[in-house]
Design a protein around this motif. Structure first.
Motif, mmCIF file in Angstrom:
data_model
loop_
_atom_site.group_PDB
_atom_site.id
_atom_site.type_symbol
_atom_site.label_atom_id
_atom_site.label_comp_id
_atom_site.label_asym_id
_atom_site.label_seq_id
_atom_site.Cartn_x
_atom_site.Cartn_y
_atom_site.Cartn_z
ATOM 1 N N ARG A 120 -2.253 -0.134 -26.729
ATOM 2 C CA ARG A 120 -1.786 -0.550 -28.019
ATOM 3 C C ARG A 120 -1.773 -1.950 -28.266
ATOM 4 N NH1 ARG A 120 0.179 2.963 -31.943
ATOM 5 N NH2 ARG A 120 1.390 1.248 -32.743
ATOM 6 N N TYR A 121 -1.461 -2.661 -27.280
ATOM 7 C CA TYR A 121 -0.529 -4.206 -27.651
ATOM 8 C C TYR A 121 -0.737 -4.930 -26.233
ATOM 9 C CZ TYR A 121 1.774 -8.001 -29.938
ATOM 10 O OH TYR A 121 2.217 -8.969 -30.601
ATOM 11 N N PRO A 122 -2.049 -5.191 -25.727
ATOM 12 C CA PRO A 122 -2.289 -6.000 -24.495
ATOM 13 C C PRO A 122 -1.183 -7.360 -24.486
ATOM 14 C CG PRO A 122 -4.363 -4.951 -25.374
ATOM 15 C CD PRO A 122 -3.302 -5.056 -26.481
ATOM 16 N N PRO A 123 -1.222 -7.944 -25.537
ATOM 17 C CA PRO A 123 -0.484 -9.437 -25.564
ATOM 18 C C PRO A 123 0.697 -9.224 -24.857
ATOM 19 C CG PRO A 123 -1.630 -9.094 -27.621
ATOM 20 C CD PRO A 123 -1.758 -7.659 -26.999
ATOM 21 N N ALA A 124 1.427 -8.114 -25.058
ATOM 22 C CA ALA A 124 2.861 -8.057 -24.549
ATOM 23 C C ALA A 124 2.935 -7.862 -23.286
ATOM 24 C CB ALA A 124 3.807 -6.838 -25.383
#
Length: 220
Positions: free
Chosen positions: A64-68
């Motif tokens: 869902r949210y690879p930057p985190a």
């Protein structure tokens, strides 16, 4: 002469007693619940390093949210040492402010299996933690004191991960819409300035027409 509940019945009684006491102290009040960050940089996960719950959470977050970044606080999630370890992990995260949101999770089980999440020390650690906490303990039908004290309750560990972070595709769609709106606003602003300039020139023409000015020059 005397009768009392045993086993799960006794645990249920302890659960209801602690629930009533913490509720009277305001630990479940909606007003004290903290909002979750919209775009977390680091997501902390308090769970067993070998459990399926941690794998599910990491899989959902990476999709869902690879930057985190994902920061795992390894603890037991069952047994006598589980509650002290979970409490220590929450307090450590609070003291060092390494993450923007915390997920406390484990898979489903009996009331005995989940009892660490009904302990008073865990509840009070969650209540004093300045970091928003999501509880993803057990399956949808399971309910613990941790669920009541946490800022958000999710029915499963995977659902907790979905609450913790937005979907990258939704963010990109939103950014594209904002980009289109920005370009449209810029064009409207540019057009507005041109229209203002045109109105100014038209006003000058209304005062003295070009033909009248030419006639004046010819006479002069």
């Amino acid at each position: 002469q005397h009768m009392e509940r045993s086993g799960a019945g006794q645990l249920h009684q302890r659960f209801e007693q602690l629930k009533a006491r913490l509720d009277s102290e305001g630990l479940f009040d909606v007003q004290r619940k903290k909002s979750l960050p919209a775009f977390p940089r680091t997501i902390g996960v308090i769970s067993s390093p070998v459990g399926a719950a941690l794998k599910d959470v990491c899989h959902v977050l990476e999709r869902r949210y690879p930057p985190a970044s994902i920061l795992v606080y390894s603890t037991r999630v069952q047994g006598a040492q589980a509650a002290p370890e979970i409490t220590k992990a929450i307090d450590w995260a609070s003291a060092h402010s390494c993450c923007d949101v915390l997920i406390i999770c484990r898979g489903g089980g009996s009331i005995e299996d989940l009892w660490a999440f009904n302990e008073e020390e865990v509840a009070r650690a969650i209540a004093r933690c300045p970091i928003p906490i999501i509880s993803g303990v057990g399956h949808e039908s399971d309910f613990t004191i941790t669920d009541l004290v946490a800022d958000q309750r999710a029915p499963t560990p995977s659902a907790a991960a979905e609450l913790a972070a937005p979907h990258i595709d939704e963010i990109l769609i939103r950014l594209r819409k904002l980009d289109q709106q920005l370009q449209q606003n810029f064009q409207e602003l540019h057009l507005g300035r041109k229209q203002q300039s045109l109105r100014f020139l038209a006003h000058r023409l209304d005062r003295v027409s070009p033909a009248a000015r030419l006639q004046q020059q010819m006479q002069k």
